[in-house]
Design a protein around this motif. Structure first.
Motif, PDB file in Angstrom:
ATOM      1  N   SER A  39       0.737  -1.148  -0.018  1.00 57.15           N
ATOM      2  CA  SER A  39       0.009  -0.082  -0.003  1.00 57.15           C
ATOM      3  C   SER A  39       0.820   1.471   0.030  1.00 57.15           C
ATOM      4  N   GLY A  40       2.208   1.072   0.041  1.00 57.36           N
ATOM      5  CA  GLY A  40       3.163   2.554   0.109  1.00 57.36           C
ATOM      6  C   GLY A  40       3.209   2.910   1.515  1.00 57.36           C
ATOM      7  N   VAL A  41       2.776   1.935   2.430  1.00 58.34           N
ATOM      8  CA  VAL A  41       2.975   2.548   3.803  1.00 58.34           C
ATOM      9  C   VAL A  41       4.056   1.768   4.703  1.00 58.34           C
ATOM     10  N   PRO A  42       4.683   2.536   5.376  1.00 59.16           N
ATOM     11  CA  PRO A  42       5.748   1.876   6.409  1.00 59.16           C
ATOM     12  C   PRO A  42       5.224   0.581   7.024  1.00 59.16           C
ATOM     13  N   ALA A  43       5.999  -0.481   7.012  1.00 55.57           N
ATOM     14  CA  ALA A  43       5.568  -1.976   7.683  1.00 55.57           C
ATOM     15  C   ALA A  43       5.062  -1.501   9.050  1.00 55.57           C
ATOM     16  N   LEU A  74      -8.255  -3.631   0.707  1.00 57.34           N
ATOM     17  CA  LEU A  74      -8.106  -1.997   0.519  1.00 57.34           C
ATOM     18  C   LEU A  74      -6.714  -1.841   0.254  1.00 57.34           C
ATOM     19  N   THR A  75      -5.914  -2.629  -0.094  1.00 58.21           N
ATOM     20  CA  THR A  75      -4.630  -2.236  -0.761  1.00 58.21           C
ATOM     21  C   THR A  75      -4.555  -1.185  -1.750  1.00 58.21           C
ATOM     22  N   VAL A  76      -5.340  -1.347  -3.001  1.00 58.03           N
ATOM     23  CA  VAL A  76      -5.279  -0.422  -4.063  1.00 58.03           C
ATOM     24  C   VAL A  76      -5.723   0.856  -3.631  1.00 58.03           C
ATOM     25  N   LEU A  77      -6.863   0.700  -2.857  1.00 55.45           N
ATOM     26  CA  LEU A  77      -7.589   2.328  -2.501  1.00 55.45           C
ATOM     27  C   LEU A  77      -6.632   2.793  -1.507  1.00 55.45           C
ATOM     28  N   VAL A  78      -5.672   2.365  -0.612  1.00 61.52           N
ATOM     29  CA  VAL A  78      -4.943   3.104   0.232  1.00 61.52           C
ATOM     30  C   VAL A  78      -3.711   3.383  -0.541  1.00 61.52           C
TER      31      VAL A  78
END
Length: 498
Positions: A39-43, A74-78
């Motif tokens: 999702s482009g978010v820190p682990a 929700l991965t794509v949306l996030v």
């Protein structure tokens, strides 16, 4: 004596929940990390959502067996939200999702989400799965994914060619493919082996191999858990007034709510305990997202993978989801360096496997065979999500489902027979609406002339004003050209609203 039996039974329940919580923790840990990275978010923030989903949402009334956390759906949306608004806005979006869910729950609208067309849901999940698979094939192959879905499809030959010519890409592909193969094969192993979660085994073996042989593959970057928190300030909260950001928030809220409540319905069929209280569960999900958003973490849903693992592992009460959140907190706070050895291709393989299950090509084929219209709605929804975006695909699917339902509800049949006295009897049954008027009038025009025509409307369940006027006009024209027309038992018009 009865009190002793009750205490003994209570201790067994606690032990069952303790064992189940450890299994769910082992399943959730790699998924939290993998979904966050995708999702482009820190682990670390993915783990925060898992912790909050367990401790906050798990402790509240609603569903006793569901486990919440970051979801592949929700991965794509996030990822799109982070790309469009920046990581600092993610907490605000998650806060907004929580507020929407709490309001919906307090308004007792939870059960209405179960009325969403199954074909639209199937198409939504398939479309998300398609985007997830296409996006994660690139990190599995050691490449960078293009931004658009057509670009991802067109770039695959080049990424595959790089595997043959670049040692690092070949190593990454080997780790990813081996992880994916183990995940697929694990589902066919002995039941005793399957008590150990397949994702844990696959990711752990990949991490051990990468660390032991010093493989040139990218690994997860993990820092201190509490340093990763992004607490929304007043300036960040003001961004909820942005119409585009608010639209993204509402979209995520609707999809997260639907996914959580569909998961609840599925989990309820897997155990014999108390069923889900849908409005209470919606408030619990909202409270969880409110808490996660206050820490700057991505949104959560109830996740069927973790929930089913909880049921299969023998979970009995809400203690199991809560403890799974505690184990995530203890592990991430005390042993973050262990996460840094996990290869990104292994996590990508984990998400390709999850995305393929969401895509479920065999299920789409079965849906098309069982009902072409419903299957086509699912297929169109999935394709539009992949080609354009999730909101467009879902709205198009809803529109098609409404049109299909309206068309089906307006089904009407016209039959005529000649009686013994040479009269013609015309029977009209079903729902006569403006949608089917051309077919009805075309069939009536083919009725042959006769001494007298009797039109039997008693089989009509509904007759709207357009159809009533058209039938009256046709009967009047028939009287002028062919003689008497007798109308039998037309239904009374619907009463006008007060």
């Amino acid at each position: 004596m009865r009190a002793d039996d009750e205490r003994r039974s209570y201790r067994w329940v606690i032990l069952d929940d303790l064992r189940a919580s450890l299994v769910v923790f082992l399943v959730a840990l790699p998924l939290c990390v993998g979904i966050a990275v995708a999702s482009g978010v820190p682990a670390e923030l993915g783990i925060v959502t898992g912790i909050v989903g367990g401790i906050v949402a798990g402790a509240m009334p609603g569903s006793s067996m569901q486990v919440s956390g970051p979801a592949a759906g929700l991965t794509v949306l996030v990822a799109e939200a982070v790309h469009a608004y920046g990581l600092a806005a993610l907490g605000v979006i998650t806060l907004g999702v929580g507020v929407v869910q709490i309001v919906l729950g307090l308004l007792r609208l939870g059960r209405w989400f179960r009325a969403i067309s199954p074909s639209v849901v199937r198409g939504m999940l398939a479309g998300i799965g398609l985007v997830l698979v296409l996006g994660q094939l690139y990190p599995l192959l050691g490449a960078t994914a293009p931004a658009s879905t057509p670009g991802k499809v067109g770039g695959l030959p080049g990424a595959l060619a790089a595997v043959a010519s670049t040692p690092s890409a070949a190593t990454s592909a080997a780790v990813g493919v081996a992880t994916l193969a183990l995940l697929v094969c694990w589902e066919w192993t002995l039941p005793r082996l399957r008590t150990v979660p397949g994702p844990l085994v696959a990711v752990a073996l990949a991490a051990v191999a990468a660390w032991t042989f010093r493989l040139p593959v990218a690994t997860v970057e993990v820092g201190a858990l509490f340093d990763a928190l992004i607490i929304p300030d007043r300036a960040a909260l003001v961004r909820l007034a942005d119409v585009a950001l608010l639209g993204t928030t509402l979209t995520i809220a609707v999809i997260a709510t639907a996914e959580s409540l569909f998961s609840a319905a599925a989990v309820d069929r897997m155990h014999d305990g108390p069923g889900t209280r849908y409005n209470a569960e919606l408030v619990a999900q909202g409270a969880g997202n409110l808490s996660a958003g206050a820490l700057g973490a991505p949104p959560m849903t109830a996740v069927i993978v973790r929930s089913s693992a909880n049921v299969r592992a023998g979970g009995r009460t809400r203690l199991s989801p809560v403890l799974h959140g505690v184990w995530l907190l203890v592990f991430a706070a005390s042993l973050p360096d262990l996460l840094g050895v996990i290869p990104i291709p292994a996590l990508a393989a984990l998400l390709v496997h999850a995305g393929w299950k969401l895509l479920d090509p065999a299920g789409l084929v079965r849906a098309l065979r069982a009902d072409r219209a419903e299957g086509a709605i699912a297929l169109v929804t999935a394709v539009l999500i992949g080609a354009l975006d999730l909101l467009t695909g879902v709205l198009a699917g809803f529109a098609l489902a409404v049109v299909r339902t309206a068309w089906w509800l307006s089904h009407v049949e016209v039959h005529w027979t000649r009686t013994d006295d040479d009269d013609i009897l015309v029977r009209i049954t079903g729902n006569a609406t403006f949608l089917r008027l051309p077919q009805v009038l075309a069939k009536l025009d083919r009725v042959p002339p006769g001494a007298r025509l009797r039109m039997d409307l008693s089989g009509l369940r509904h007759l709207d004003e357009a159809a009533r006027g058209a039938l009256d006009a046709w009967a009047a024209d028939r009287r002028r050209t062919h003689g008497a027309v007798l109308t039998l038992a037309p239904p009374a018009p619907d009463p006008a609203p007060a």
